[in-house]
Design a protein around this motif. Structure first.
Motif, PDB file in Angstrom:
ATOM      1  N   ALA A 282       8.140   0.374  13.368  1.00  0.00           N
ATOM      2  CA  ALA A 282       7.338  -0.847  13.413  1.00  0.00           C
ATOM      3  C   ALA A 282       6.381  -0.972  12.239  1.00  0.00           C
ATOM      4  N   HIS A 283       5.916   0.171  11.704  1.00  0.00           N
ATOM      5  CA  HIS A 283       4.924   0.144  10.621  1.00  0.00           C
ATOM      6  C   HIS A 283       5.223   1.228   9.596  1.00  0.00           C
ATOM      7  N   GLU A 284       4.434   1.220   8.515  1.00  0.00           N
ATOM      8  CA  GLU A 284       4.561   2.217   7.467  1.00  0.00           C
ATOM      9  C   GLU A 284       3.612   3.391   7.683  1.00  0.00           C
ATOM     10  N   ASN A 285       2.735   3.272   8.674  1.00  0.00           N
ATOM     11  CA  ASN A 285       1.784   4.341   8.967  1.00  0.00           C
ATOM     12  C   ASN A 285       1.671   4.476  10.481  1.00  0.00           C
ATOM     13  N   ARG A 286       0.840   5.386  10.945  1.00  0.00           N
ATOM     14  CA  ARG A 286       0.735   5.655  12.381  1.00  0.00           C
ATOM     15  C   ARG A 286       0.269   4.422  13.145  1.00  0.00           C
ATOM     16  N   ILE A 287       0.821   4.261  14.342  1.00  0.00           N
ATOM     17  CA  ILE A 287       0.497   3.119  15.201  1.00  0.00           C
ATOM     18  C   ILE A 287      -0.678   3.517  16.105  1.00  0.00           C
ATOM     19  N   LYS A 288      -1.705   2.692  16.126  1.00  0.00           N
ATOM     20  CA  LYS A 288      -2.923   3.023  16.870  1.00  0.00           C
ATOM     21  C   LYS A 288      -2.981   2.393  18.250  1.00  0.00           C
ATOM     22  N   ASP A 289      -2.341   1.216  18.423  1.00  0.00           N
ATOM     23  CA  ASP A 289      -2.465   0.543  19.721  1.00  0.00           C
ATOM     24  C   ASP A 289      -1.300  -0.428  19.939  1.00  0.00           C
ATOM     25  N   ILE A 290      -0.980  -0.645  21.236  1.00  0.00           N
ATOM     26  CA  ILE A 290       0.077  -1.588  21.624  1.00  0.00           C
ATOM     27  C   ILE A 290      -0.470  -2.511  22.706  1.00  0.00           C
ATOM     28  N   TYR A 291       0.004  -3.746  22.706  1.00  0.00           N
ATOM     29  CA  TYR A 291      -0.282  -4.692  23.779  1.00  0.00           C
ATOM     30  C   TYR A 291       0.988  -5.509  24.012  1.00  0.00           C
ATOM     31  N   SER A 292       1.167  -5.994  25.225  1.00  0.00           N
ATOM     32  CA  SER A 292       2.338  -6.831  25.515  1.00  0.00           C
ATOM     33  C   SER A 292       1.947  -7.940  26.472  1.00  0.00           C
ATOM     34  N   PHE A 293       2.628  -9.072  26.369  1.00  0.00           N
ATOM     35  CA  PHE A 293       2.399 -10.194  27.282  1.00  0.00           C
ATOM     36  C   PHE A 293       3.640 -11.062  27.304  1.00  0.00           C
ATOM     37  N   GLU A 294       3.708 -11.917  28.322  1.00  0.00           N
ATOM     38  CA  GLU A 294       4.828 -12.848  28.446  1.00  0.00           C
ATOM     39  C   GLU A 294       4.314 -14.259  28.252  1.00  0.00           C
ATOM     40  N   LYS A 295       4.950 -15.021  27.386  1.00  0.00           N
ATOM     41  CA  LYS A 295       4.532 -16.379  27.078  1.00  0.00           C
ATOM     42  C   LYS A 295       5.756 -17.285  27.051  1.00  0.00           C
ATOM     43  N   GLU A 296       5.785 -18.235  28.000  1.00  0.00           N
ATOM     44  CA  GLU A 296       6.886 -19.205  28.077  1.00  0.00           C
ATOM     45  C   GLU A 296       8.243 -18.505  28.135  1.00  0.00           C
ATOM     46  N   GLY A 297       8.312 -17.447  28.954  1.00  0.00           N
ATOM     47  CA  GLY A 297       9.560 -16.720  29.152  1.00  0.00           C
ATOM     48  C   GLY A 297       9.902 -15.739  28.055  1.00  0.00           C
ATOM     49  N   LEU A 298       9.012 -15.605  27.057  1.00  0.00           N
ATOM     50  CA  LEU A 298       9.249 -14.701  25.929  1.00  0.00           C
ATOM     51  C   LEU A 298       8.379 -13.451  26.081  1.00  0.00           C
ATOM     52  N   GLN A 299       9.007 -12.276  26.023  1.00  0.00           N
ATOM     53  CA  GLN A 299       8.279 -11.015  26.101  1.00  0.00           C
ATOM     54  C   GLN A 299       7.842 -10.615  24.697  1.00  0.00           C
TER      55      GLN A 299
END
Length: 307
Positions: A175-192
């Motif tokens: 996902a990135h070129e360096n370490r990932i610090k945090d993740i979030y997820s949500f559903e909007k209009e049927g899209l994850q």
């Protein structure tokens, strides 16, 4: 958020605040290095209840979807379950090492505890470990995509999606070129949507198709903040949804703020509804009516005696 106005400050803690979590729009829980967990009224920013949660620092906390329970972990090597209805400890589990993340699933039927590079999956019914997931590097963030799919990010550039029941890796992608610090997820209009933040300064939004979860999520957009990111918070504008579904919005706000108000009574925290309040008001009004009727009868007796 729109007006960027400061509403209040949390001044009850004596140490650095290490974790925050909202429940609805009316209440906020905070944990800090002083070992306290505080429950706040977000309208007046008043501390409703202060609990001595851990002997060391509180490293993470999570509120059950029902709002009746909370979990916390600290540097005293314990996992603690809290009864928010009565404001007391419900269960204490000793851990072999200090945990730094605890998280409920969306349904509240399971929860995960993270210790360094290991994720233990617990079932609420048995309060025991049903399975474990181990990664090569330290885990920095976890997020339930669904009740059975868990996203894990660590001190590398890869996000991994795991099945909580089988503990098998369903998908992984850089996902990135360096370490990932945090993740979030949500559903909007049927899209994850998955939101990621990295030390490389980028915030990225990914589209995930749950029926094709083995495929790499597609990148929706990205922004370079040109800063060293350490954490992430996402604000979702619900005004458009409110305009489309005013009845549903009214109902949800009534449930969150009116029926489930957190109050302090005799040093206990409890959830109350308006039916109790209206009953009390009725009981208070009734004696006044009786008193007024009694005074009228006395006046009539005096008039008769004078005649």
């Amino acid at each position: 958020m729109k007006k960027k106005i400061e509403h209040g400050a949390l001044l009850h803690h004596n140490g650095t605040i290490t974790c925050l979590e909202f429940y609805g729009n009316a209440h906020l829980l905070s944990g800090a290095e002083d070992g306290l967990i505080c429950i706040w009224d977000t309208k007046r920013w008043e501390c409703l209840k202060s609990i001595k949660a851990h002997k060391g620092h509180v490293t993470s906390l999570s509120i059950h979807p029902s709002g009746k329970l909370a979990l916390s972990v600290g540097t005293d090597k314990t996992l603690r379950t809290w009864n928010l209805v009565e404001g007391r400890s419900a269960f204490i589990k000793n851990l072999k090492q200090n945990a730094h993340i605890v998280k409920w699933s969306p349904s509240g039927e399971k929860y995960v505890v993270v210790i360094t590079n290991k994720v233990d999956v617990y079932k609420l019914e048995t309060a025991s470990v049903s399975g474990s997931i181990t990664t090569e590097k330290r885990i920095s963030s976890v997020r339930f995509i669904t009740d059975s799919v868990l996203a894990i990010a660590g001190d590398d550039e890869v996000i991994r999606l795991y099945d909580c029941d089988s503990q098998k890796c369903l998908c992984e992608f850089k996902a990135h070129e360096n370490r990932i610090k945090d993740i979030y997820s949500f559903e909007k209009e049927g899209l994850q949507v998955i939101v990621t933040a990295s030390s490389d300064g980028y915030i990225k939004l990914w589209s995930l198709e749950l029926d094709k979860i083995q495929d790499r999520p597609s990148l929706l957009c990205e922004v370079n903040t040109k800063a060293r990111l350490t954490c992430l918070a996402v604000w979702l504008d619900r005004t458009s949804e409110t305009k489309e579904n005013p009845d549903n919005a009214t109902t949800s706000s009534y449930v969150n703020e009116d029926e489930q108000r957190l109050i302090t009574r005799k040093k206990k925290v409890c959830w109350t509804d308006n039916s109790d309040k209206s009953a009390k008001e009725d009981r208070q009004v009734m004696p006044k009516k009786k008193k007024s009727e009694g005074t009228q009868q006395k006046k009539k007796m005096k008039l008769q005696n004078s005649k």
